[in-house]
Design an enzyme around this catalytic site. Structure first.
Site, PDB file in Angstrom:
ATOM      1  N   ASP A 167      -3.235   8.286  -1.177  1.00 58.42           N
ATOM      2  CA  ASP A 167      -3.642   7.217  -0.264  1.00 58.42           C
ATOM      3  C   ASP A 167      -5.083   6.810  -0.552  1.00 58.42           C
ATOM      4  O   ASP A 167      -5.420   5.634  -0.688  1.00 58.42           O
ATOM      5  CB  ASP A 167      -3.504   7.749   1.176  1.00 58.42           C
ATOM      6  CG  ASP A 167      -3.996   6.780   2.231  1.00 58.42           C
ATOM      7  OD1 ASP A 167      -3.340   5.736   2.401  1.00 58.42           O
ATOM      8  OD2 ASP A 167      -5.024   7.071   2.871  1.00 58.42           O
TER       9      ASP A 167
ATOM     10  N   GLU B 282       0.749   5.424  12.621  1.00 59.14           N
ATOM     11  CA  GLU B 282      -0.604   5.013  12.962  1.00 59.14           C
ATOM     12  C   GLU B 282      -0.685   3.513  13.255  1.00 59.14           C
ATOM     13  O   GLU B 282      -1.347   3.100  14.195  1.00 59.14           O
ATOM     14  CB  GLU B 282      -1.528   5.366  11.784  1.00 59.14           C
ATOM     15  CG  GLU B 282      -2.959   4.893  11.904  1.00 59.14           C
ATOM     16  CD  GLU B 282      -3.794   5.777  12.819  1.00 59.14           C
ATOM     17  OE1 GLU B 282      -3.242   6.778  13.319  1.00 59.14           O
ATOM     18  OE2 GLU B 282      -4.976   5.457  13.027  1.00 59.14           O
ATOM     19  N   ASP B 283       0.000   2.728  12.452  1.00 55.69           N
ATOM     20  CA  ASP B 283      -0.251   1.275  12.458  1.00 55.69           C
ATOM     21  C   ASP B 283       0.888   0.402  12.965  1.00 55.69           C
ATOM     22  O   ASP B 283       0.752  -0.813  12.989  1.00 55.69           O
ATOM     23  CB  ASP B 283      -0.585   0.801  11.033  1.00 55.69           C
ATOM     24  CG  ASP B 283      -1.876   1.416  10.507  1.00 55.69           C
ATOM     25  OD1 ASP B 283      -2.692   1.844  11.338  1.00 55.69           O
ATOM     26  OD2 ASP B 283      -2.053   1.473   9.284  1.00 55.69           O
TER      27      ASP B 283
ATOM     28  N   HIS C 235       3.851   6.818   5.582  1.00 60.07           N
ATOM     29  CA  HIS C 235       2.631   7.507   6.021  1.00 60.07           C
ATOM     30  C   HIS C 235       1.767   6.716   6.992  1.00 60.07           C
ATOM     31  O   HIS C 235       1.032   7.300   7.767  1.00 60.07           O
ATOM     32  CB  HIS C 235       1.811   8.006   4.821  1.00 60.07           C
ATOM     33  CG  HIS C 235       0.923   6.992   4.186  1.00 60.07           C
ATOM     34  ND1 HIS C 235       1.325   6.259   3.102  1.00 60.07           N
ATOM     35  CD2 HIS C 235      -0.344   6.581   4.459  1.00 60.07           C
ATOM     36  CE1 HIS C 235       0.343   5.451   2.733  1.00 60.07           C
ATOM     37  NE2 HIS C 235      -0.688   5.623   3.549  1.00 60.07           N
TER      38      HIS C 235
ATOM     39  N   HIS D 276       0.815  -1.216   0.000  1.00 56.86           N
ATOM     40  CA  HIS D 276       0.000   0.000   0.000  1.00 56.86           C
ATOM     41  C   HIS D 276       0.854   1.275   0.000  1.00 56.86           C
ATOM     42  O   HIS D 276       0.736   2.100  -0.909  1.00 56.86           O
ATOM     43  CB  HIS D 276      -0.983  -0.037   1.168  1.00 56.86           C
ATOM     44  CG  HIS D 276      -1.655   1.276   1.433  1.00 56.86           C
ATOM     45  ND1 HIS D 276      -2.536   1.845   0.537  1.00 56.86           N
ATOM     46  CD2 HIS D 276      -1.545   2.146   2.464  1.00 56.86           C
ATOM     47  CE1 HIS D 276      -2.947   3.000   1.028  1.00 56.86           C
ATOM     48  NE2 HIS D 276      -2.358   3.212   2.198  1.00 56.86           N
TER      49      HIS D 276
HETATM   50 MN    MN Z   1      -2.639   4.660   3.882  1.00 59.50          MN
END
Ligand code: MN
Length: 711
Positions: free
Chosen positions: A183, A122-123, A118, A94
């Site tokens: 995105d 967050e992940d 990016h 991704h």
């Molecule tokens: Mn993304």
């Protein structure tokens, strides 16, 4: 939902419109996925997985450093390792795909580095501090912005608050929005694996928020693909119908557009103009819209011709040749070079018809304009870095083509708005206005305004806060109130009072649609609390008579020394837009704010008005002018080849066309307005005579020439 689903044999995610973009090989993202599985290569060698990204990046930026990309990929790959996309692919595919989209659009290295990272904060275990330490403040800032946007997205789609949060990020750094758009594009491309309700919800957010922003940021390539993806999900029946229509057209043996393209190549080659003539298939949504508008579509309606040239001036050369050798459809002519759209877009638009009734729409632009048209702000780098040589034209709009007017205005409003709510509510209104009109200034300049804009909006668009002094307007030569709503193609002359103490009227707010106008007026009103006012004066003659005024005449502290064109050393001289004086016109001049001397034709209405208010004239005479610019209006009976004949007559006089506009014919009559650069002012009468001698032309006049006013 998309071609992906209908053609399981197609490798990699394919968008509905993808096959329409002939001539540009799409990169097989799934292949990247497999390469990614192999992990980073040892040492400092570039990992195979980012080979495509690097290739695309170097195509735009041959000197770009690759080390940050390598390190970002290594960190992203290792931290996402073990995570899978819903599709079953390794997660790293991704960020790689998102980065590839941006690299192909010409984004610079910092944006690509942040794009690879990016989703890490967050992940994954990666922290923002780690990104900052390893990649620097700028990359960390961008990653943080995207992380914040990620959270915003899952609120209610088009709530003001959503816009507000998204735009906080965009307003501060447009690169964050670039990453967000890419995105979203990749997520939309791969949406087929989601439940239908979720697909629909995400598609609606895309439609309501992301697409308007892509439009405003000028990222046409992303916008059109997003539109098609949304179309497929939200309107599956129309989508299928459109796809079948396109397939049926593709299956036809002949392609009129290809034939017209070939004819155009021959015409341009014979004329000695180096130009590339390409066929641009319309995307699905565009085909659908064209069909809704025209009923039945003919072969040439399925695409447009795109003519790419090297220099701005060649655009007009191409236009002249095409209009000479084909029959132009004058109502389709638009000059977005003289007046770039608010999102930077520049092109000439026209349409030519062939004997058999096929009409081809043609876009004419330079390679540089094409890049900006496709990639918009994505290709701009850091919008906050001061531009190399910032130029500001007389309207205060930044002339630097790499700075979108919309972004500049956005940043200006943010500063000017009295409070955050005003800023956001006006900005939201601006986003909701999806149609723009173009109006013309008497000096040949143009203004892009939202549909429904009034003279008040035009005044603030042209003069900024100086528009407080606006006292009236002429629309197409006739006196009009400032509340007059403007139509596409109107010529608007704003009558400016010379009094620095002029004030805007509270009721202007009722007629102002643009944020620029609303914010400026509100700001003035809040800083000038209401005092009892006499009866409102009729608009059009407001300022000079009302209230006690500062003394008229030259601005205090800047005494205008009577006697350069003005015999006044050091004075900055401007030729008035209202009457476009040209040698050997009798002229006079007035000192205006900022120490500028404005030269008017002696017979100009403005002169009489200013004299009547007691303003002192400044002595002027023509110096040794060689070149001059003038706007001419040619009134004619509509007929084929008229535009070609007029432009040819102009060319024969060795006069360059700076811009041209053709209004749609009404009652068999048509009005052309040309802004021309004359090699020598004395050639003007001869030029006007030559234009008048063309069959069908019944009058040629200077723009806003008093004699032209028929009211
Ligand atoms: Mn993304």
């Amino acid at each position: 939902m998309s071609a992906e689903a209908t053609n399981p044999a197609t490798p990699g995610p394919i968008t509905p419109g993808a096959h329409r973009r002939r001539g540009r090989p799409r990169i097989d993202l799934r292949r990247i996925g497999w390469a990614a599985l192999l992990g980073p290569a040892a040492g400092n060698r570039l990992p195979d997985a980012i080979g495509h990204v690097v290739e695309a990046h170097r195509a735009h930026h041959p000197e770009a450093p690759l080390e940050p990309l390598r390190r970002a990929y290594v960190l992203a790959e290792s931290s996402h390792r073990g995570q899978m996309r819903k599709s079953g692919e390794p997660y790293i595919t991704h960020p790689l795909a998102v980065t590839l989209i941006l690299a192909e659009l010409g984004a610079e290295t910092t944006t690509l580095t942040a794009s690879l990272l990016h989703d890490t904060v967050e992940d994954t275990e990666v922290t923002l501090d780690q990104v900052r330490t390893e990649f620097g403040e700028e990359v960390a800032y961008l990653v943080d912005g995207v992380t914040k946007l990620e959270k915003v997205d899952y609120g209610a789609a088009a709530e003001p608050e959503t816009f507000r949060k998204m735009l906080v990020a965009t307003g501060n750094d447009v690169r964050v929005m670039s990453i967000k758009l890419a995105d979203r594009l990749h997520n939309m491309r791969t949406l087929g694996v989601m439940r239908p309700e979720k697909q629909a919800r995400i598609a609606k957010v895309t439609r309501d928020v992301l697409i308007p922003l892509a439009e405003r940021l000028g990222v046409q390539a992303l916008k059109t693909e997003l539109e098609d993806l949304v179309f497929a999900i939200l309107h599956p029946d129309e989508y299928t119908e459109t796809r079948e229509l396109i397939a049926a057209n593709d299956a036809r043996g002949t392609d009129p557009l290809a034939e017209i393209a070939e004819d155009a190549r021959v015409v341009l080659k014979d004329a000695g103009i180096a130009a590339e003539v390409l066929i641009r298939p319309r995307h699905f949504v565009s085909v659908h819209r064209a069909r809704r508008k025209r009923g039945t579509l003919r072969g040439a309606d399925f695409g447009r011709l795109l003519v790419l040239v090297g220099e701005d001036a060649d655009c007009y050369g191409v236009l002249g040749e095409l209009h000479t050798c084909f029959t132009p459809v004058v109502s389709e002519f638009k000059d977005f070079i003289a007046v770039p759209k608010f999102n930077l877009y520049q092109s000439l638009h026209t349409a030519v018809s062939r004997g058999d009734g096929e009409v081809a729409e043609v876009l004419i632009r330079t390679h540089q304009m094409h890049k900006v048209a496709e990639a918009g702000v994505v290709a701009l780098g850091n919008p906050y870095a001061p531009p190399a040589d910032e130029q500001t034209d007389s309207t205060g709009e930044r002339a630097d083509p790499t700075r979108p007017g919309w972004l500049s205005r956005l940043l200006d409003w943010q500063e000017a708005a009295p409070d955050a709510d005003t800023f956001w509510s006006t900005l939201r209104e601006d986003l909701a206005q999806d149609r723009e009109i173009t109006v013309f200034r008497p000096d040949g300049g143009t203004l892009g305004l939202p549909a429904g804009a009034s003279c008040v909006d035009a005044a603030y668009a042209q003069y900024g806060e100086d528009a407080h002094a606006c006292i009236g307007a002429r629309v197409n030569g006739r006196l009009a109130t400032l509340s007059t709503v403007l139509s596409d193609g109107d010529t608007v002359q704003l009558l400016m009072g010379q009094d620095p103490a002029s004030e805007p009227s509270r009721d202007w707010l009722d007629h102002a649609r643009t944020p620029a106008a609303r914010i400026a007026i509100r700001r003035w009103l809040t800083t000038h609390p209401a005092t009892p006012q006499p009866e409102p004066e009729p608009e059009g003659r407001r300022a000079p008579e009302s209230a006690p005024r500062a003394p008229q005449g030259a601005p205090a502290g800047r005494p205008a020394e009577a006697n350069a064109v003005v015999d006044q050393p050091g004075a900055s001289v401007r030729l008035a837009g209202c009457c476009t004086p040209v040698p050997p016109d009798a002229v006079t001049a007035f000192a205006v704010r900022g120490g500028v001397v404005t030269v008017h034709r002696a017979e100009c209405h403005g002169v009489a008005r200013m004299k009547s208010t007691g303003r002192a004239e400044v002595g002027v005479r023509w110096g040794d002018t060689t070149q001059c610019r003038v706007s001419l209006i040619a009134e004619s009976f509509s007929r084929p080849h008229l535009l070609a004949d007029l432009t040819e007559a102009i060319a024969l006089e060795s006069v360059a066309v700076i811009s041209a506009t053709v209004e749609p014919p009404t009652q068999g009559r048509v009005r052309h307005t040309y802004t021309l650069q004359l090699p020598d002012a004395t050639t003007l009468p001869g030029l006007m005579r030559a234009m008048r001698n063309i069959a069908g032309v019944y009058d040629v006049s200077r723009a806003q020439h008093p004699a032209q006013t028929t009211s």
